[in-house]
Write a protein that holds these residues in place. Sequence first.
Motif, PDB file in Angstrom:
ATOM      1  N   LEU A  95       6.375  11.007   4.813  1.00 29.86           N
ATOM      2  CA  LEU A  95       5.421  10.657   5.525  1.00 29.86           C
ATOM      3  C   LEU A  95       5.497  11.614   6.433  1.00 29.86           C
ATOM      4  N   ALA A  96       6.880  11.722   7.292  1.00 28.86           N
ATOM      5  CA  ALA A  96       6.676  12.937   8.711  1.00 28.86           C
ATOM      6  C   ALA A  96       6.898  13.760   8.083  1.00 28.86           C
ATOM      7  N   LEU A  97       7.323  14.321   6.904  1.00 29.50           N
ATOM      8  CA  LEU A  97       7.531  15.880   6.346  1.00 29.50           C
ATOM      9  C   LEU A  97       6.220  16.676   6.608  1.00 29.50           C
ATOM     10  N   GLY A  98       5.710  16.071   6.347  1.00 32.20           N
ATOM     11  CA  GLY A  98       4.079  16.783   6.388  1.00 32.20           C
ATOM     12  C   GLY A  98       3.787  17.179   4.943  1.00 32.20           C
ATOM     13  N   LEU A 102       6.012  17.734   0.847  1.00 26.37           N
ATOM     14  CA  LEU A 102       5.896  16.368  -0.015  1.00 26.37           C
ATOM     15  C   LEU A 102       5.240  17.479  -1.015  1.00 26.37           C
ATOM     16  N   ALA A 103       4.023  18.377  -0.693  1.00 26.20           N
ATOM     17  CA  ALA A 103       4.195  18.701  -2.016  1.00 26.20           C
ATOM     18  C   ALA A 103       5.212  19.074  -3.024  1.00 26.20           C
ATOM     19  N   VAL A 104       5.818  20.500  -1.687  1.00 29.04           N
ATOM     20  CA  VAL A 104       6.814  20.885  -2.644  1.00 29.04           C
ATOM     21  C   VAL A 104       8.112  19.659  -3.633  1.00 29.04           C
ATOM     22  N   ALA A 105       8.141  18.942  -2.691  1.00 34.88           N
ATOM     23  CA  ALA A 105       8.793  17.765  -4.126  1.00 34.88           C
ATOM     24  C   ALA A 105       8.348  17.797  -4.719  1.00 34.88           C
ATOM     25  N   LEU A 344       7.332  29.593   1.523  1.00 32.06           N
ATOM     26  CA  LEU A 344       5.824  28.785   1.520  1.00 32.06           C
ATOM     27  C   LEU A 344       5.428  27.929   2.615  1.00 32.06           C
ATOM     28  N   VAL A 345       6.613  26.951   2.574  1.00 32.34           N
ATOM     29  CA  VAL A 345       6.426  25.908   3.760  1.00 32.34           C
ATOM     30  C   VAL A 345       6.861  26.494   5.001  1.00 32.34           C
ATOM     31  N   HIS A 346       8.160  27.310   5.287  1.00 31.93           N
ATOM     32  CA  HIS A 346       8.686  27.803   5.943  1.00 31.93           C
ATOM     33  C   HIS A 346       9.032  29.559   5.936  1.00 31.93           C
ATOM     34  N   PRO A 347       8.135  30.020   5.834  1.00 32.61           N
ATOM     35  CA  PRO A 347       8.266  31.471   5.818  1.00 32.61           C
ATOM     36  C   PRO A 347       9.539  31.973   6.702  1.00 32.61           C
ATOM     37  N   LEU A 348      10.218  32.842   6.209  1.00 31.38           N
ATOM     38  CA  LEU A 348      11.696  33.852   6.418  1.00 31.38           C
ATOM     39  C   LEU A 348      11.055  34.104   7.859  1.00 31.38           C
TER      40      LEU A 348
END
Length: 349
Positions: A95-98, A102-105, A344-348
Motif C-alpha cells: 500500500l505504501a507504493l502509492g 498500484l495502478a501499474v501493477a 507515467l509514474v516516474h518520468p525520465l
Amino acid sequence: MITVPAAPALRLPSSAPGLLLCAAGAAVALILGHAVGVAPLLLAILLGVALANTGLRREGAATRVLAPGTAVAAKNLLRVGVALLGLQLLVPDVLALGWGTLAVAVAVVALGIAGTLWLGARLGLGWTQRLLIACGFSICGAAAAAAVDGMISARTRELVTTVALVVVFGTAMIPLLPMLASGLGLDGTQAGMWAGAAVHEVAQVVAVGGALDNTAVAGAGGALTVAVTVKLARVALLAPVAAGVGIAARRRGATPADTRRPPLVPLFLVGFLACAALRATGILPAPALEVAHSVQVALLAAAMFALGTGVRLDMLRGIGWRPVALAGFATVWVTVIAFAGVLLVHPLG
C-alpha cells in the motif's frame, strides 16, 4: 491352549510410496538448483519427466503403486504451496507504493491477461492453455498457473508446458532487463519498479533486483526492495483473478468428463488470503517466515516433480510452436506495459 491373536499388520497409506518419491525428487531438485543456479521448479519437472520416460512404465506395477501419492502431490501439495505464498505478502509495504504504482501493477495483470488471451485465441490455442499462460506470465509464474489450474482442471501437459515456459522466458529476463535498464538510463527506483512489474516469478524478480543493486543502474541501491514490493502487489491480485476465473469456468458449464462445477472460492484461495492476513499482523518472527518460505518452495517442487511423472515425451511432441510464440508475446507485452507504467509514474529526468 491359549491362542494369542496375531498383531495387525502395519499398513501404510496407499499414497505413501508416491509421496516419498516426490519428496526425494524435490530434495534433489532443490539441492541441484542451489548448486547450479537453476530454478528448482523447472529441475523438479525435468526430473519427473526423466523418471517417467526411463524408469517407469505407463501401466507398470510401479506406476500403479506410485500413482496415488503422485496424485496427492500434484493436487493437494500444490494448493498448500500456493496458499503459503500469501505469507510473502507485505500488505503495508504494498500500500505504501502509492496509488500510481498500484495502478501499474493492476494494469500489467489486467492488460497482460487480456492481450495474451486475445492472441492465444488468434493462434488457435484452447481456452485452458491460453488462460494458464496468460495468468502465469501476468501475475506470478508457476504459482498463478497452479492456482488457475485448480479452478479449470486443465490437462497436465498444459500446466507443465506453462511452468516450463515461465521458467525459460523469466530466466532470460534476468540478464536482459538490467542491460536494458542501464541502456535506457533508469535510476534504482525506476529499474526496480520495472523489474517487479514485468518479471514473471518472485525468485526471478529477486535475481533481477539483486543484479540491479550491483550495477550503476541502481545508484544508491534499493532496486531490489522496490522490485520485490511491486512484484508482491501483483501477487496480491492472484486472489481476485482466481475467483474471476472460477466464475468464468462456472458460466462455461461442466465438461462431459467432469460434471462438477468449479467452486467460486476454493479452499486454497481462502488459505492464501488467510496467510496474507496473518503476515499483515506482524506476529510471525523472521525465522518462522523463512521456514514457511522453505516449506512453500519444497511443496511446489514436490508437486512439480509429481506433474512431471505424469508426462510422456509422446505427449510433449504435440505441443507445437504456438504455446512458445504466445509465451514470447506475453513476456514482451507485459514488459512493455510495465515500462509504460514506470514512465507515467516516474518520468525520465
